[in-house]
Design a protein around this motif. Structure first.
Motif, short mmCIF file in Angstrom:
data_model
loop_
_atom_site.label_atom_id
_atom_site.label_comp_id
_atom_site.label_asym_id
_atom_site.label_seq_id
_atom_site.Cartn_x
_atom_site.Cartn_y
_atom_site.Cartn_z
N LEU A 156 -5.50 -5.26 3.98
CA LEU A 156 -5.48 -5.62 5.40
C LEU A 156 -5.71 -7.11 5.60
O LEU A 156 -4.97 -7.79 6.32
CB LEU A 156 -6.55 -4.82 6.13
N TYR A 165 4.68 -8.01 2.88
CA TYR A 165 4.22 -6.93 2.01
C TYR A 165 4.47 -7.28 0.54
O TYR A 165 3.64 -7.01 -0.32
CB TYR A 165 4.93 -5.62 2.36
N MET A 183 -2.02 -0.14 3.64
CA MET A 183 -1.99 -0.77 4.96
C MET A 183 -1.93 0.30 6.05
O MET A 183 -2.65 0.21 7.07
CB MET A 183 -0.77 -1.69 5.07
#
Length: 209
Positions: A156, A165, A183
């Motif tokens: 996070l 990502y 996530m």
């Protein structure tokens, strides 16, 4: 090694180079590495400060760039790091944060207990209701972050550093699918803890990898 701004001609020349090129050049010209500090120290500091507070963040940034400098010969853009050194630097910083897990959890728990005090140095008109709500949410968010497993908090807060990502996966040394899964779970737990809201304002970042 002392890394900092003001390396003269080397910095000017490095500004037009990719991070990977700067690192490669620094293997023969160590002073060139200062350009990497100039570019990314603020981002690394913000990341560290969110997790450990400003005082510890100062030391962690210095240690991150010292470690990066010592390991610059091992930096391999072909391994997925690419021209942007941020995932590599955030990975180093995350490993260093790992040494302070208990301190991090204590910090978030302490933040959750701090009352939302009025700022009496400001005019009354500036102390609007949304500022009070924001402070209250901040306490709730801190409590929710403290309750997250460390692996979810890592994903996070690394992504909070504006990494994709793919870049977060590179930083943490895990597959992109694992980043997405962690996530999703982290966001779900935060929303549940915060009554359905998501005040983290984390930008949904597309996967560039």
């Amino acid at each position: 090694m002392t890394v900092g701004p003001g390396v003269g001609i080397g910095t000017v020349r490095a500004d037009a180079e990719s991070d990977a090129s700067v690192i490669a050049r620094s293997r023969d010209e160590p002073e060139a590495f200062a350009a990497l500090f100039d570019r990314h120290a603020d981002a690394v500091h913000r990341y560290a400060a969110r997790r450990l507070g400003g005082e510890v963040a100062d030391d962690l940034v210095a240690e991150t760039f010292t470690t990066a400098f010592q390991q610059r010969h091992r930096y391999d853009p072909a391994r997925g790091a690419g021209a942007d050194a941020r995932p590599w630097l955030f990975g180093i910083a995350t490993n260093l944060v790992g040494r302070h897990r208990r301190a991090e959890a204590r910090r978030f728990k302490a933040m959750a207990r701090v009352p939302a005090l009025a700022d009496h140095d400001e005019p009354l008109a500036d102390r609007a209701a949304d500022r009070v709500v924001a402070r209250a949410v901040g306490r709730e968010l801190a409590a929710a972050l403290a309750a997250l497993p460390a692996r979810h908090r890592d994903v996070l807060l690394v992504a909070w550093g504006d990494l994709s990502y793919g870049e977060a996966a590179q930083a943490l040394g895990i597959p992109v699918g694992t980043v997405r899964s962690r996530m999703h779970r982290a966001r779900s737990k935060l929303r549940e803890a915060l009554g359905g809201s998501n005040p983290t304002a984390l930008r949904e970042v597309s996967d560039h990898a």
